[in-house]
Enzyme design. Structure first.
Site, mmCIF file in Angstrom:
data_model
loop_
_atom_site.group_PDB
_atom_site.id
_atom_site.type_symbol
_atom_site.label_atom_id
_atom_site.label_comp_id
_atom_site.label_asym_id
_atom_site.label_seq_id
_atom_site.Cartn_x
_atom_site.Cartn_y
_atom_site.Cartn_z
ATOM 1 N N GLY A 41 7.436 4.711 -4.043
ATOM 2 C CA GLY A 41 8.823 4.304 -4.233
ATOM 3 C C GLY A 41 9.454 4.979 -5.427
ATOM 4 N N ARG A 42 10.780 4.944 -5.430
ATOM 5 C CA ARG A 42 11.506 5.529 -6.556
ATOM 6 C C ARG A 42 12.750 4.699 -6.795
ATOM 7 N NH1 ARG A 42 12.649 11.187 -5.186
ATOM 8 N NH2 ARG A 42 14.439 10.375 -4.051
ATOM 9 N N PHE A 45 15.484 4.320 -12.393
ATOM 10 C CA PHE A 45 14.883 4.615 -13.694
ATOM 11 C C PHE A 45 13.366 4.738 -13.635
ATOM 12 C CE2 PHE A 45 18.544 1.735 -14.174
ATOM 13 C CZ PHE A 45 19.424 2.599 -14.799
ATOM 14 N N VAL A 48 7.232 4.599 -8.541
ATOM 15 C CA VAL A 48 6.155 3.638 -8.275
ATOM 16 C C VAL A 48 5.053 4.328 -7.480
ATOM 17 C CG1 VAL A 48 5.573 1.375 -7.322
ATOM 18 C CG2 VAL A 48 7.876 1.794 -8.179
ATOM 19 N N LYS A 63 4.187 1.096 -11.812
ATOM 20 C CA LYS A 63 5.561 1.547 -12.022
ATOM 21 C C LYS A 63 5.638 2.278 -13.358
ATOM 22 C CE LYS A 63 9.112 -0.918 -10.745
ATOM 23 N NZ LYS A 63 10.279 -1.804 -10.605
ATOM 24 N N ASP A 161 18.398 -9.360 -9.571
ATOM 25 C CA ASP A 161 18.594 -8.291 -8.576
ATOM 26 C C ASP A 161 18.077 -8.727 -7.201
ATOM 27 O OD1 ASP A 161 19.467 -5.853 -7.666
ATOM 28 O OD2 ASP A 161 17.729 -4.732 -8.359
#
EC number: 2.7.11.34
Length: 302
Positions: A41-42, A45, A48, A63, A161
């Site tokens: 993942g990205r 900021f 992962v 991360k 979030d």
């Protein structure tokens, strides 16, 4: 810091293979004790990686955050303090924070690996099939999400979030709330540069007016998420919409009603009271969780 895992399943990563000697005394607090396998993942900021601990074989998500480039000294200290708070959370529906440490000028956060799809993928699947999610399925997942947030709020931790991409669902149907919003610690200059990445459909009116984030802001996002599970799109979604018109829709709570022939009055009412422009008039998580438990119990048998 949303993680976009789709399309990130690249070849195994070799450049991060540990070359240092193992440090059993350090546990999860050094890169030397991990084998990093691949990027999964990205975010704005961070990146992962799937990794495994060489001491106990446990698979984890690692991360890596460019902390020194993106934060000032106070923000770094506040961020690390917040992560220490997150490490105290212990709930089956919350992604576990195992450890955090600074190494090679990066903040490394070791997390429980959510080897699963997420809610946004499930919503896309139903949308593609032109089918609505059955109400009993909505409550099955939503009640677990409420349980997670109830645990967090009871420990005075806000998520900040909540959105479908941050709600993971395991193969056995267990919900895991992840990717807690640490984005506020990054410099405003950096955040502004990334503000056009992804439209903030879940932003509450108080965020628009820069009145700060509070526990009731999480409730707003929870209401938006419940709506999206039922309607298969965000309440404030619109084609070719700019940020100004989105903010206007949010301020006026201008969203299409859910279909009354498919979803119960209780579900529609819960959405309406959560998506209220006045934070004081929104319920707390205890109320939302009570409704979810009751509705899950009475729809599970149908």
């Amino acid at each position: 810091m949303d993680e976009q895992s789709q399309g990130m399943q690249g070849p195994p990563v070799t450049q991060f293979q540990p070359q240092k000697a193992l440090r059993p005394d350090m546990g999860y607090n050094t890169l030397a004790n991990f084998r990093i396998e691949k990027k999964i993942g990205r975010g704005q900021f961070s990146e992962v990686y799937r990794a495994s601990c060489l001491l106990d074989g446990v698979p984890v998500a690692l991360k890596k955050v460019q902390i020194f480039d993106l934060m000032d000294a106070k923000a770094r200290a506040d961020c690390i303090k917040e992560i220490d708070l997150l490490k105290q959370l212990n709930h089956p529906n919350v992604i576990k924070y195992y450890a955090s440490f600074i190494e090679d000028n990066e903040l490394n956060i070791v997390l429980e690996l959510a080897d699963a799809g997420d809610l946004s993928r499930m919503i896309k699947h139903f949308k593609k099939q032109k089918r609505l999610i059955p109400e009993r399925t909505v409550w099955k997942y939503f009640v677990q999400l409420c349980s997670a947030l109830d645990h967090m709020h009871s420990r005075r931790v806000m998520h900040r979030d909540i959105k479908p991409a941050n709600v993971f669902i395991t193969a056995t149907g267990v919900v895991k709330l992840g990717d807690l919003g640490l984005g506020r610690f990054f410099s405003s200059k950096t955040t502004a540069a990334h503000s056009l990445v992804g439209t903030p459909y879940y932003m509450s009116p108080e965020r628009i007016h820069e009145n700060g984030y509070n526990f009731k802001s999480d409730i707003w996002s929870l209401g938006c998420l419940l709506y999206e599970m039922a309607a298969l799109q965000s309440p404030f979604y619109g084609d070719k919409m700019n940020l100004y018109s989105l903010c206007k829709k949010i301020e006026q709570c201008d969203y299409p009603p859910l279909p009354s022939d498919h979803y119960s009055e209780e579900l529609r009412q819960l959405v309406n009271i959560c998506i209220n422009p006045d934070p004081e008039k929104r319920p707390d998580i205890a109320y939302v969780y009570d409704v979810a438990k009751r509705m899950h119990a009475c729809t599970a048998s149908t």
